[in-house]
Design a protein around this motif. Structure first.
Motif, short mmCIF file in Angstrom:
data_model
loop_
_atom_site.label_atom_id
_atom_site.label_comp_id
_atom_site.label_asym_id
_atom_site.label_seq_id
_atom_site.Cartn_x
_atom_site.Cartn_y
_atom_site.Cartn_z
N TYR A 229 -4.65 -107.29 -5.29
CA TYR A 229 -3.26 -106.83 -5.43
C TYR A 229 -2.33 -108.04 -5.38
O TYR A 229 -2.41 -108.83 -4.44
CB TYR A 229 -2.89 -105.84 -4.32
N ALA A 230 -1.50 -108.17 -6.39
CA ALA A 230 -0.51 -109.26 -6.44
C ALA A 230 -1.11 -110.63 -6.10
O ALA A 230 -0.52 -111.40 -5.35
CB ALA A 230 0.67 -108.94 -5.53
N GLY A 231 -2.27 -110.91 -6.66
CA GLY A 231 -2.86 -112.24 -6.52
C GLY A 231 -3.75 -112.45 -5.32
O GLY A 231 -4.33 -113.53 -5.15
N HIS A 232 -3.86 -111.43 -4.47
CA HIS A 232 -4.69 -111.55 -3.26
C HIS A 232 -5.84 -110.55 -3.29
O HIS A 232 -5.71 -109.48 -3.87
CB HIS A 232 -3.86 -111.22 -2.01
N ILE A 233 -6.94 -110.90 -2.61
CA ILE A 233 -7.96 -109.89 -2.33
C ILE A 233 -7.47 -109.11 -1.10
O ILE A 233 -7.19 -109.71 -0.07
CB ILE A 233 -9.33 -110.53 -2.05
N VAL A 234 -7.33 -107.79 -1.24
CA VAL A 234 -6.86 -106.99 -0.11
C VAL A 234 -7.99 -106.25 0.60
O VAL A 234 -7.84 -105.82 1.74
CB VAL A 234 -5.74 -106.00 -0.52
N GLU A 235 -9.11 -106.07 -0.11
CA GLU A 235 -10.27 -105.44 0.53
C GLU A 235 -11.52 -105.92 -0.20
O GLU A 235 -11.52 -106.03 -1.43
CB GLU A 235 -10.17 -103.90 0.48
N MET A 236 -12.58 -106.18 0.54
CA MET A 236 -13.82 -106.64 -0.09
C MET A 236 -15.00 -106.21 0.76
O MET A 236 -14.95 -106.28 2.00
CB MET A 236 -13.81 -108.16 -0.25
N GLY A 237 -16.05 -105.75 0.11
CA GLY A 237 -17.24 -105.35 0.85
C GLY A 237 -18.23 -104.66 -0.06
O GLY A 237 -18.06 -104.63 -1.28
N PRO A 238 -19.30 -104.09 0.53
CA PRO A 238 -20.28 -103.37 -0.28
C PRO A 238 -19.60 -102.18 -0.96
O PRO A 238 -18.78 -101.49 -0.36
CB PRO A 238 -21.30 -102.88 0.75
N THR A 239 -19.94 -101.96 -2.24
CA THR A 239 -19.32 -100.89 -3.02
C THR A 239 -19.41 -99.56 -2.29
O THR A 239 -18.44 -98.81 -2.19
CB THR A 239 -20.01 -100.81 -4.39
N GLU A 240 -20.59 -99.30 -1.76
CA GLU A 240 -20.84 -98.02 -1.12
C GLU A 240 -19.89 -97.81 0.07
O GLU A 240 -19.30 -96.74 0.24
CB GLU A 240 -22.31 -97.99 -0.69
N ALA A 241 -19.69 -98.85 0.87
CA ALA A 241 -18.81 -98.76 2.04
C ALA A 241 -17.36 -98.54 1.62
O ALA A 241 -16.64 -97.75 2.23
CB ALA A 241 -18.94 -100.02 2.89
N ILE A 242 -16.95 -99.24 0.56
CA ILE A 242 -15.55 -99.12 0.12
C ILE A 242 -15.29 -97.73 -0.45
O ILE A 242 -14.26 -97.12 -0.17
CB ILE A 242 -15.21 -100.24 -0.89
N VAL A 243 -16.23 -97.21 -1.22
CA VAL A 243 -16.03 -95.89 -1.83
C VAL A 243 -16.07 -94.80 -0.76
O VAL A 243 -15.30 -93.85 -0.78
CB VAL A 243 -17.08 -95.63 -2.93
N ARG A 244 -16.95 -94.97 0.20
CA ARG A 244 -17.10 -93.96 1.25
C ARG A 244 -15.93 -94.00 2.24
O ARG A 244 -15.40 -92.97 2.63
CB ARG A 244 -18.43 -94.16 1.98
N ALA A 245 -15.54 -95.22 2.64
CA ALA A 245 -14.52 -95.34 3.67
C ALA A 245 -13.57 -96.50 3.35
O ALA A 245 -13.63 -97.55 4.00
CB ALA A 245 -15.18 -95.53 5.03
N PRO A 246 -12.71 -96.32 2.34
CA PRO A 246 -11.77 -97.40 2.00
C PRO A 246 -10.81 -97.62 3.17
O PRO A 246 -10.39 -96.66 3.81
CB PRO A 246 -11.04 -96.85 0.78
N ARG A 247 -10.49 -98.88 3.45
CA ARG A 247 -9.67 -99.13 4.64
C ARG A 247 -8.27 -99.62 4.31
O ARG A 247 -7.38 -99.55 5.14
CB ARG A 247 -10.40 -100.09 5.57
N HIS A 248 -8.07 -100.15 3.11
CA HIS A 248 -6.73 -100.61 2.74
C HIS A 248 -5.98 -99.47 2.04
O HIS A 248 -6.55 -98.79 1.18
CB HIS A 248 -6.84 -101.81 1.81
#
Ligand code: SF4
Ligand code: MG
Length: 324
Positions: A229-248
């Motif tokens: 977002y706007a030039g920064h990484i705001v969230e990064m991790g295993p796809t499965e974890a992000i899809v299951r429990a996005p934190r940003h």
């Protein structure tokens, strides 16, 4: 060494009339051999610029103004333009949204494939043609011998993208950077192209950086995701974890807007507002004008990307949770 690519604290600056603006800032990630990483975010997030930086294809008024890119252990910023060109042609391939950016309309598919092969290797015409046929077969183009004699306009959009992928395979690259490779195609064909990329990464042990605005598409293929977002990484991790429990909150918004989740949530939730342009990125957390959870600190302080169990988030909110 398992590490194929390491991007460290990448910064890309655009020198515009109104001043210098950072289109990408503090971006770090790495990719193992054969690994598949998705870069996700709306248009203007800096995903393509990050992709282009890897192969040093940023042109003025943009420039890489900080950080470094290590590919197969080599610092790419230290390479001569000639060495960089050979890496681009041999070790790293790039696929774009529009296959016609790569294909020449006045040459047959066979002519351009043979030309590409013979620019890199001294083999006979017949050997080059055999190799071209083999690569077309690998991307599942039926009757490759016959199709070799045809021009790009004689193929459908999806088939043209397959040809581009076949061309990118000619030099046996270690990394493919695919920038919205299926965005112009209809949903069924999109899924087929994603399946093909996945299959090739596995069979050829090729790394993939898949750039897309579509979190749903990326999640089908990538093992890890970085949300930008706007030039920064705001969230990064295993796809499965992000899809299951996005934190940003931004990732949560992207997921809520996916058509597949409509039934579960009742309606399609669009994130209100738009991504800020390069010249008007707000202070603090760049997402704060669109964030329903924004607090005072969000308007003044840029949240750091903090990693917990391989899942990193840049948000003041999750930081408090982590400390609680
Ligand atoms: Fe929202 Fe604040 Fe988190 Fe930014 S830092 S995403 S504004 S809560
Ligand atoms: Mg883009």
């Amino acid at each position: 060494d398992q590490t194929l690519l390491k991007v460290e604290d990448l910064e890309v600056t655009f020198a515009l009339r109104a001043g210098d603006y950072q289109a990408v800032k503090g971006v770090s990630f790495q990719l193992d051999r054969g690994g598949r990483l998705g870069l996700v975010g709306e248009s203007g997030a800096g995903k393509s610029i990050t992709g282009f930086s890897i192969i040093n294809l940023i042109s003025p008024p943009g420039r890489i103004s900080g950080g470094r890119v290590l590919f197969e252990g080599r610092d790419l910023s230290k390479l001569s333009p000639e060495a960089m060109r050979s890496i681009r042609g041999d070790r790293v391939a790039m696929i774009f949204q529009d296959p016609m950016m790569t294909l020449n309309p006045v040459l047959t598919v066979g002519q351009q494939m043979v030309e590409t092969i013979r620019a890199h290797r001294s083999i006979s015409q017949a050997e080059a043609e055999a190799l071209a046929v083999a690569k077309l077969a690998k991307v599942h183009i039926p009757s490759p011998e016959r199709r070799l004699r045809q021009y790009p306009h004689e193929f459908s959009g999806g088939m043209r993208q397959r040809i581009v992928i076949a061309i990118s395979l000619l030099a046996d690259p270690a990394l493919i950077i695919a920038d919205e490779p299926s965005t112009a195609l209809d949903v069924t064909i999109q899924a087929e192209i994603m399946e093909l990329l996945l299959e090739l990464c596995e069979s050829e042990r090729m790394g993939l950086i898949l750039i897309s605005h579509d979190l749903g598409v990326v999640s089908q293929v990538s093992q890890r995701m970085a949300i930008m977002y706007a030039g920064h990484i705001v969230e990064m991790g295993p796809t499965e974890a992000i899809v299951r429990a996005p934190r940003h909150p931004y990732t949560q918004g992207l997921l809520a807007a996916l058509p597949g989740l409509q039934s579960r949530r009742g309606r399609l939730n669009q994130i209100p507002g738009v991504m800020p342009g390069l010249t008007n990125i707000p202070p603090g957390c760049p997402f704060h004008p669109r964030c329903q959870s924004a607090k005072d600190v969000c308007r003044t302080e840029l949240p750091a990307l903090i990693s917990r169990r391989d899942h990193a988030v840049a948000c003041h909110l999750t930081r408090e949770e982590a400390q609680a």
